[in-house]
Design an enzyme around this catalytic site. Structure first.
Site, PDB file in Angstrom:
ATOM      1  N   GLY B  43       0.841  -1.196   0.000  1.00  0.00           N
ATOM      2  CA  GLY B  43       0.000   0.000   0.000  1.00  0.00           C
ATOM      3  C   GLY B  43       0.872   1.240   0.000  1.00  0.00           C
ATOM      4  N   ARG B 338     -14.872  13.087  12.362  1.00  0.00           N
ATOM      5  CA  ARG B 338     -15.619  11.856  12.102  1.00  0.00           C
ATOM      6  C   ARG B 338     -16.224  11.230  13.349  1.00  0.00           C
ATOM      7  NH1 ARG B 338     -11.392   9.179   7.767  1.00  0.00           N
ATOM      8  NH2 ARG B 338     -11.936  10.593   6.104  1.00  0.00           N
ATOM      9  N   HIS B 409     -13.963   1.874   9.878  1.00  0.00           N
ATOM     10  CA  HIS B 409     -13.264   2.371   8.709  1.00  0.00           C
ATOM     11  C   HIS B 409     -11.751   2.287   8.832  1.00  0.00           C
ATOM     12  CE1 HIS B 409     -12.348   4.835   5.320  1.00  0.00           C
ATOM     13  NE2 HIS B 409     -11.845   5.784   6.039  1.00  0.00           N
TER      14      HIS B 409
END
Lengths: 246, 648, 225
Positions: B43, B338, B409
């Site tokens: 990644g 968030r 998430h």
């Protein structure tokens, strides 16, 4: 809804494959195609049978891992999406759904519906990059780039490398994939420096691997989940021509 | 008391990183080729580090679980990447980005790390532009910025709704360049199943080839793990299907401490759950909150009618709508961080005002934005997201408000690392989401990409070199040594144990049951009783798992069920540690909300006196309670305050 | 041949399209000459034109260039096709149903029909006109004696079977051109958001006009002469 699934089963790269039929019941219209496959595999595992192997990962249409040739179309009967975004409401009750792996010589089957797409990585390794090392680069705003070019580069860069273009093409050509990367860099000043070498090396690698030739059928564009335009193929042809005559 | 040393360099905050780099040890160019480095994960952090280390001349072996490095889950990040460039001239600075990140993380992040992150953020943008990442631009040709939750400036760079994809493809292209050059060797469809230690140092890994089923041994002078987060412990999350905590968990069991395992982020704007068969949750970019207004019906009876399908949201009059974020947080409104937005949604739904058939959803409405800016502008900004929503939900968000609900998430927690991103096992480094990272108890939007690339391009290549400087005389390790032999045997035993159960319940079924325990008790709101219950239930579920799990097929060849079983086995242990950590931290902070610790208005209430530390858990053996170490956090450059998003 | 084989896929396509467009210009010239058969009443003009084409030294040299154009287009087409078949040794079991340029799927098939027609056409006219096979009458126009090409054409087009064969072959040429013209522009990299739709439409229109033009001649001759 109830469906009849006709799925290609093949135990390994050299094994002989065949279709097997699996009836499946009570699938919600709101579930995704891969969730339907999950349900099937859960049932197969419960019965002690081997589950169907298929590639998938992010399940939100961006990683490019999922594939599947569903009822004659890569990523199934909907436009501009990947298989993981395909929903069962696109099918009708009682329908027979035929699921095959993507077929192309450069994409050998690993197992069942899983294919090896490392050919795409090899093409990128041949030249799909700008040769800058970490550090020692100019300020990001030092090179102004026309918005229209940045947008076109982004259009091309949206490619997820799923291989639907190859799967859809009657010639198993990878031109849309290769041209998307060539275009992205050809449109940006950072990429212009190596433009000539890049297009030559990437095309040579693509040919070498054994992808077919482009005959401008545009099936690739029709099936690309990211709607990448064949204008990129034309741009690559121009780049190639310029590279060869210069 | 502590076995842990965060190795923060001396000097004023702004000079720490420069000082470090000025005094670190280097490896001379001729010696780099003699040094092997293993990188697990491709990644942003892993891919960028592998490419950079390869460029420097080290011999790198990089491993990814998918068929190509380009598919790592960093690709799914939509919104953008923060940097303190101050291009829009709105008063941004490195300090301000640092401050916002520490504040956003609710004062549970390490000052020095966050400052370094903010400092190198600008280099990241330069680097990515040079690689040909097509960031959005203004008509004048310069880079465009947008604003994101939790900040008062526009500092987010973006590439449509695909920023993560474009940054990852940038790192992937750099990696491909190095693979082509021969400095990096790529291994795909491999999963790390254990860490090999020799004389206390990390010297290799055991991976399973997911195609052939064979276990492989790989040795190196140092190991970097950047395997992402462990959100899938909840079964339903926005993570990819193969995202797992295995590499981190195995490193933990080999001696790396686990930092803040209970800190996971719940993202407020996901498409709500629609059925039992659902495999994952889809995130809608947080950027939607820039123009969308979040509301639920003011009257409970309206909500009830909507849930039964008797009333449409468009039929609810303006006065009967409760724009609860704007009501509760006037200064930030719909752009609160968030954790705050997620909790507020849960609060409304729990109180019975939720919408959708399940009552577990709130509206995100673009009616006003469309009225003010026109449909065209909204389409240009969010067209692809609206299209995605319509494909999934089969409703047109231009006409009917979107339905959203929070979902797991991101994991702020992860393997504990020092300033050099080295774990408590010498030679073992952790980068990106896999480490306990710089986000404290809550991550701000567009900061994950920043941290991944910061670790990968600009931190690890330096700090790993510092470690490797005295390793040049160490010869390459033999993979037939007894340590490799023994570790592979351990892995083999784990596999055999799972296959030999031959039970009657599928792996996914266990995973879903674990997910439910986690979501109910270790999710958005946590209580002492719930957490104690979760610890018991997970422990019982784990026992049941080893008695009843059904893994068909055998260990040779491809076996997807076996892969999943190994991951769930790790999750069944990790979940318990998360609950334990959440139980220990009886304060509320960031994404970690303890019902026992809140203000009279229901906001999260920190307990700075007792909990201004990072919890670092040490593995002490199976079925033995892990030991908690505390890394105290000191704030010399920031005044620690209760977070306030009501007034600027 | 080996030179053609060693060309990269893109180079092959560029040559293919250049040759295709070149052959297309030949079709235009050929058609304009043929049309004189139905436009000038005594078809003397056609005979004169044919005589000019058959004797002019420049044309005599150029016909070999044209011939080479055909050969390159055909050989490249075959190589491309064989390689394309090789790229997918195991076909899909379920018929592919992706949307695509319709006649692009059948370029090799239309090409084979055109190739067969070309050979027959060659035997019927070109070789006869050169006096290599068959017999051809003579006419004298303005004191110059020349082959009566028009007579040859009228004789052949008196046969309804031949007319039908000719028309079918020319329809296939139309199909080939429908994809071929716009495809050549794409292969040469001439794609532009503004002009490509025009090119596609113009290509189709030209394919139709050319086919109609060619098809019109035997019909007029059959029904009027």
């Amino acid at each position: 809804m109830d469906l009849k699934l006709k799925i290609w089963r093949q135990s390994g790269p050299d094994a002989k494959g065949e279709f097997k039929e699996y009836p499946i019941q009570d699938i919600s219209k709101d579930s995704s195609f891969l969730e339907m496959m999950d349900v099937l595999n859960e049932q197969l595992v419960s019965k002690g049978e081997e589950p169907v192997a298929f590639d998938h990962d992010c399940r939100e249409g961006i990683c490019g891992m999922c594939s599947l040739f569903i009822n004659g179309r890569p990523h199934g009967p909907d436009d501009a999406i990947t298989t993981c975004q395909l929903h069962m409401r696109k099918f009708h009750d009682g329908e027979t759904v035929t699921i095959e792996p993507w077929r192309a010589k450069p994409f050998p089957i690993i197992k069942d519906l899983m294919v090896d797409r490392s050919a795409f990585d090899e093409i990128i390794q041949a030249g799909g990059f700008v040769s800058v090392s970490t550090g020692g680069v100019p300020d990001a705003n030092a090179i102004p780039i026309k918005k229209v070019n940045a947008d076109l580069a982004m259009d091309a860069a949206a490619c997820i490398g799923c291989g639907a273009c190859v799967a859809a093409c009657k010639n198993a050509s990878a031109m849309l994939f290769v041209s998307a990367k060539v275009s992205q860099f050809a449109l940006l000043p950072q990429g212009r420096v190596e433009a000539k070498e890049r297009v030559e090396k990437m095309v040579a690698k693509m040919d070498d691997i054994g992808f077919g030739n482009c005959t401008n059928t545009y099936a690739c564009e029709a099936e690309c989940p990211k709607e990448i335009s064949v204008a990129n193929i034309a741009r690559m042809n121009r780049e190639f021509f310029a590279a060869k005559v210069s | 008391m502590t076995k842990i040393d965060s190795k923060i360099p001396e000097g004023p905050l702004a000079e720490k990183w420069t000082n470090y780099k000025n005094h670190q040890n280097l490896v001379n160019p001729a010696n780099k080729i003699k040094i092997d480095i293993i990188v697990v994960g491709t990644g942003l952090a892993g891919g960028a580090a592998a490419a950079s280390l390869g460029e420097m001349g080290f011999n790198v072996k990089v491993f990814c679980i998918q068929d190509s490095p380009r598919r790592a889950h960093s690709i799914a990040a939509q919104g953008g990447i923060n940097a303190a460039k101050n291009y829009p001239n709105d008063g941004d600075s490195v300090y301000r980005l640092f401050y916002d990140t520490v504040k956003g993380g609710d004062y549970r992040a390490r000052e020095a790390n966050v400052y370094r992150l903010a400092e190198v953020s600008n280099n990241i943008i330069d680097q990515c532009v040079a690689q040909g990442v097509p960031f959005a631009r203004e008509y004048g040709g310069t880079l465009d910025n947008r604003s994101f939750g939790g900040a008062l400036v526009s500092r987010t760079f973006y590439a449509r709704g695909q920023t993560g994809q474009q940054l990852l493809l940038g790192a992937y292209s750099a990696l491909s360049k190095e693979i082509n050059k021969g400095s990096v060797e790529l291994f795909t469809r491999r999963e790390m199943l254990d860490l090999v230690k020799i004389d206390g140092k990390a010297r290799g890994i055991i991976v399973r080839n997911l195609v052939t089923g064979k276990l492989e041994r790989h040795s190196a002078h140092a190991v970097l793990v950047a395997s992402g987060g462990y959100g899938n412990v909840f079964f339903l999350s926005t993570n990819a299907m193969t995202s797992n905590g295995g590499a981190a968990w195995r490193s933990y069991k080999r001696g790396a401490f686990f930092g803040n395992p209970s800190f996971v982020q719940i993202h407020p704007t996901c498409i709500p759950v629609h059925g039992d068969f659902q495999s994952k949750l889809t995130l809608m970019s947080e950027s939607l909150r820039n123009d969308g207004r979040i509301w639920v019906p003011k009257k409970k009876e309206d909500a009830g009618k909507i849930q039964k399908g008797e009333l449409r949201p468009t039929e609810i009059a303006e006065d009967d709508r409760d724009y609860y974020l704007e009501r509760r947080y006037p200064a930030f409104g719909n752009l609160v961080p968030r954790d705050v937005a997620s909790r507020a949604a849960k609060e409304r739904c729990d109180a019975g005002f939720g919408v959708g058939t399940t009552g577990l959803a709130v509206y995100l409405d673009f009616k006003h934005a469309i009225g003010r800016l026109g449909k065209n502008v909204i389409e240009a900004r969010y067209g692809n997201l609206f299209q995605m929503y319509e494909k999934i939900v089969d409703e047109n968000p231009y006409e009917t408000p979107m339905m959203i609900y929070p979902a797991i998430h991101y994991a702020m927690g992860g393997i504990w690392v020092d300033y050099e991103l080295q774990t408590t096992v010498p030679g073992l480094f952790f980068g990106g989401e896999a480490n306990f990272s710089d986000h404290g108890a809550n991550r701000l939007g567009a900061s994950a990409l920043m941290q991944g690339l910061s670790d990968g391009y600009f931190v690890l290549p330096y700090t790993m070199q510092n470690y490797l400087a005295d390793q040049i005389t160490v010869p390459r390790y033999d993979i037939n040594s007894k340590e490799f032999e023994q570790t592979e045997k351990d892995v083999q035993e784990r596999i055999d144990k799972l296959i030999s159960v031959k039970g009657d319940e599928t792996v996914d079924s266990f995973h879903k049951r674990l997910g439910l325990i986690m979501w109910d008790n270790v999710g958005m709101a946590r209580t002492k009783e719930g957490l104690e219950k979760a610890i018991k239930e997970i422990s019982a579920l784990r026992k049941e798992f080893y008695q009843r799990v059904k893994v068909p097929g055998d260990k040779s060849g491809m076996n997807v069920e076996l892969e999943k079983a190994l991951r769930v086995a790790d999750f069944l242990e990790l979940g318990e540690l998360m609950a334990r950590d959440a139980l220990n931290r009886s304060e509320s902070c960031g994404g970690h909300f303890r019902e026992e610790s809140k203000t009279p208005e229901g906001e999260a209430l920190r307990d700075d006196e007792n909990f201004t530390y990072v919890s670092a858990w040490e593995f002490k053996g199976n079925d033995v309670e892990p030991e908690l170490h505390k890394e105290p956090l000191t704030y010399e450059n920031i005044e620690v305050k209760q977070r306030n998003y009501k007034t600027a | 041949m080996s030179n053609l084989l060693s060309l990269s896929s893109v180079a092959k396509k560029i040559w293919m399209s250049l040759m295709g467009l070149f052959l297309f210009t030949f079709l235009l010239v050929h058609l304009s000459l043929n049309l004189t058969m139905i436009t000038s009443p005594d078809s003397g003009l056609f005979n004169e034109a044919a005589h000019f084409m058959g004797t002019n030294p420049f044309i005599q040299v150029f016909q070999w260039v044209l011939f080479a154009g055909f050969i390159v287009h055909i050989i490249l087409g075959l190589i491309l096709q064989v390689q394309n078949w090789m790229a997918r040794p195991n076909a899909y079991k379920k018929k592919a149903s992706s949307e695509q340029s319709f006649f692009s799927k059948y370029m090799i098939h239309t090409a084979v029909v055109i190739f067969v027609f070309l050979i027959i056409h060659f035997l019927n006219f070109f070789l006869v006109a050169k006096g290599l096979i068959g017999e051809i009458g003579e006419v004298t126009i303005d004191g110059v004696t020349m082959e009566d090409m028009a007579g040859l054409v009228f004789d052949l087009f008196a046969n309804p079977a031949y007319v039908v064969f000719y028309i079918i072959a020319l329809l296939f040429l139309g199909f080939h051109l429908d994809h071929g013209i716009q495809s050549a522009f794409q292969s040469l990299g001439l794609n532009h958001p503004k002009y490509t739709p025009c090119i596609k439409n113009a290509g189709r229109l030209l394919a139709i006009v050319i086919t109609l033009g060619y098809v019109l001649i035997p019909l007029v001759i059959y029904f009027t002469k």
